[in-house]
Design a protein around this motif. Structure first.
Motif, mmCIF file in Angstrom:
data_model
loop_
_atom_site.group_PDB
_atom_site.id
_atom_site.type_symbol
_atom_site.label_atom_id
_atom_site.label_comp_id
_atom_site.label_asym_id
_atom_site.label_seq_id
_atom_site.Cartn_x
_atom_site.Cartn_y
_atom_site.Cartn_z
ATOM 1 N N CYS A 10 5.950 -7.520 12.874
ATOM 2 C CA CYS A 10 5.507 -7.316 11.499
ATOM 3 C C CYS A 10 6.478 -6.454 10.716
ATOM 4 O O CYS A 10 6.368 -6.333 9.493
ATOM 5 N N GLY A 11 7.445 -5.824 11.420
ATOM 6 C CA GLY A 11 8.456 -5.030 10.724
ATOM 7 C C GLY A 11 8.078 -3.583 10.496
ATOM 8 O O GLY A 11 8.728 -2.875 9.719
ATOM 9 N N SER A 12 7.055 -3.085 11.177
ATOM 10 C CA SER A 12 6.613 -1.698 10.967
ATOM 11 C C SER A 12 7.561 -0.676 11.574
ATOM 12 O O SER A 12 7.542 0.496 11.202
ATOM 13 N N CYS A 19 1.057 -1.441 17.666
ATOM 14 C CA CYS A 19 0.862 -1.959 16.308
ATOM 15 C C CYS A 19 -0.044 -3.189 16.304
ATOM 16 O O CYS A 19 -1.251 -3.069 16.208
ATOM 17 N N VAL A 28 4.351 -12.207 10.813
ATOM 18 C CA VAL A 28 5.102 -11.290 9.965
ATOM 19 C C VAL A 28 4.743 -11.525 8.503
ATOM 20 O O VAL A 28 4.498 -10.583 7.740
ATOM 21 N N GLN A 32 3.054 -8.729 5.883
ATOM 22 C CA GLN A 32 3.846 -8.340 4.719
ATOM 23 C C GLN A 32 3.116 -8.672 3.429
ATOM 24 O O GLN A 32 3.048 -7.854 2.511
ATOM 25 N N GLU A 35 0.263 -6.350 2.528
ATOM 26 C CA GLU A 35 0.698 -5.050 2.027
ATOM 27 C C GLU A 35 1.245 -5.162 0.604
ATOM 28 O O GLU A 35 0.978 -4.305 -0.239
ATOM 29 N N ARG A 106 6.981 -0.016 6.623
ATOM 30 C CA ARG A 106 7.622 -1.222 7.127
ATOM 31 C C ARG A 106 8.926 -1.489 6.368
ATOM 32 O O ARG A 106 8.905 -1.740 5.154
ATOM 33 N N SER A 108 10.714 -4.089 6.271
ATOM 34 C CA SER A 108 10.733 -5.415 5.669
ATOM 35 C C SER A 108 10.027 -5.423 4.310
ATOM 36 O O SER A 108 10.427 -6.140 3.393
#
Length: 330
Positions: A10-12, A19, A28, A32, A35, A106, A108
């Motif tokens: 997820c890029g956190s 996570c 992902v 994203q 958020e 994150r 990303s």
């Protein structure tokens, strides 16, 4: 396959086990997007603040004075709010974005926010529609973008739209999403929108962005002068719906599901009929045979006669609606 100690997809920046390991079918893109949507929603929940509210009210009142006789107050306020935030007071959005970046963890998502500094106004024409995005051409410049759909409601090719947009570079460079207000215009007003585009082409001293910034209200004045009143359907589509609703009311029948299906058919298929009543008659036969409402004690000939059309005209659109429903099921 992602290992428990690998970086979470997820890029956190956290390990997968700390996570999203407990979440089912996480992607992902889903994380994203959730958020990013929170960032947008929180902005409209929190702003304008008390110190800016009177300036916004003053700006909105100017729009209401110009358009209030034609458009609903809620629609004017929504358009004026985006105009206020992104053209008149862009510092409000910029300050909000800076605060949000301090809260985001994150990387990303931060990469997306880095490109969100300046939402831009976009007037375009739909070229093609896919499941999640639609291809839209800019009416001012040689530009074609992928704009994220906000619902699964049918969108016909060729229709025009208006919105402020932001880059959605989670996927590719040419992908965007609407900031807030995404408005589709019935085909009745296409000529007026093209006339506005020609007005831009006739001048050569301003960019499209500067031209829009100076002429946003003029764009809406032109639409209102063309009879636009915020309607979702063209005059023809609205006429079909009015005939159907009138028939159902006079025969003490109702079905929201039926009307919704008919709306989708009209918008998506754009049936080419000479008379509104021909489609309306076909729709009533279709609605009765598909039990969308309580059966009527009327023969097919009597239904056609009620609308003043021939049985063959009625049957033509009954068949089209049946085929349309079948395609949806498949």
């Amino acid at each position: 396959m992602v290992g428990r100690n690998d970086p979470c997809p997820c890029g956190s920046g956290k390990k997968y086990k700390k996570c999203c390991a407990s979440k089912q079918a996480v992607t992902v893109e889903t994380v994203q997007m959730e958020e990013l949507e929170r960032v947008l929603q929180n902005f409209y929940d929190e702003y304008p603040t008390r110190k800016d509210i009177y300036e916004y009210i003053e700006a909105a009142n100017e729009w209401k004075q110009e358009l209030g006789q034609a458009l609903m107050e809620e629609m004017i306020e929504a358009i004026a709010l985006d105009e206020f935030f992104f053209h008149k007071r862009p510092d409000i959005w910029e300050d909000y974005l800076k605060k949000q970046k301090k809260k985001i963890v994150r990387p990303s998502v931060l990469q997306v926010l880095d490109r969100w500094q300046s939402p831009r106004m976009f007037i375009g024409q739909v070229e093609a529609v896919e499941d999640e995005y639609m291809t839209v051409s800019n009416i001012f410049e040689n530009e074609s973008i992928k704009l994220r759909r906000e619902s699964d409601k049918p969108i016909p090719d060729g229709i025009h739209l208006f919105s402020f947009i932001l880059p959605d570079n989670r996927l590719k460079e040419d992908h965007y999403l609407a900031v807030s207000t995404l408005i589709f215009f019935p085909v009745d007003h296409s000529a007026q929108i093209n006339a506005f585009a020609n007005k831009f082409s006739a001048q050569n001293d301003k960019s499209a962005a500067d031209f829009l910034k100076e002429n946003t209200l003029e764009f809406w004045r032109m639409l209102v002068s063309d009879g636009y009143a915020g309607e979702e359907f063209s005059n023809f589509e609205a006429g079909v719906l009015q005939h159907v609703v009138k028939f159902l009311e006079q025969h003490d029948r109702k079905s929201e599901k039926f009307i919704e299906m008919l709306e989708d058919y009209l918008v998506e298929q754009q049936p080419n009929a000479r008379k509104e009543v021909a489609i309306a008659a076909g729709a009533i036969r279709f609605g009765q045979e598909q039990t969308f409402f309580e059966p009527l004690s009327m023969t097919l000939k009597e239904i056609a006669e009620w609308f003043g059309v021939s049985p063959s005209s009625m049957n033509k659109y009954y068949k089209e609606l049946s085929e349309y429903q079948m395609e949806k099921i498949i």
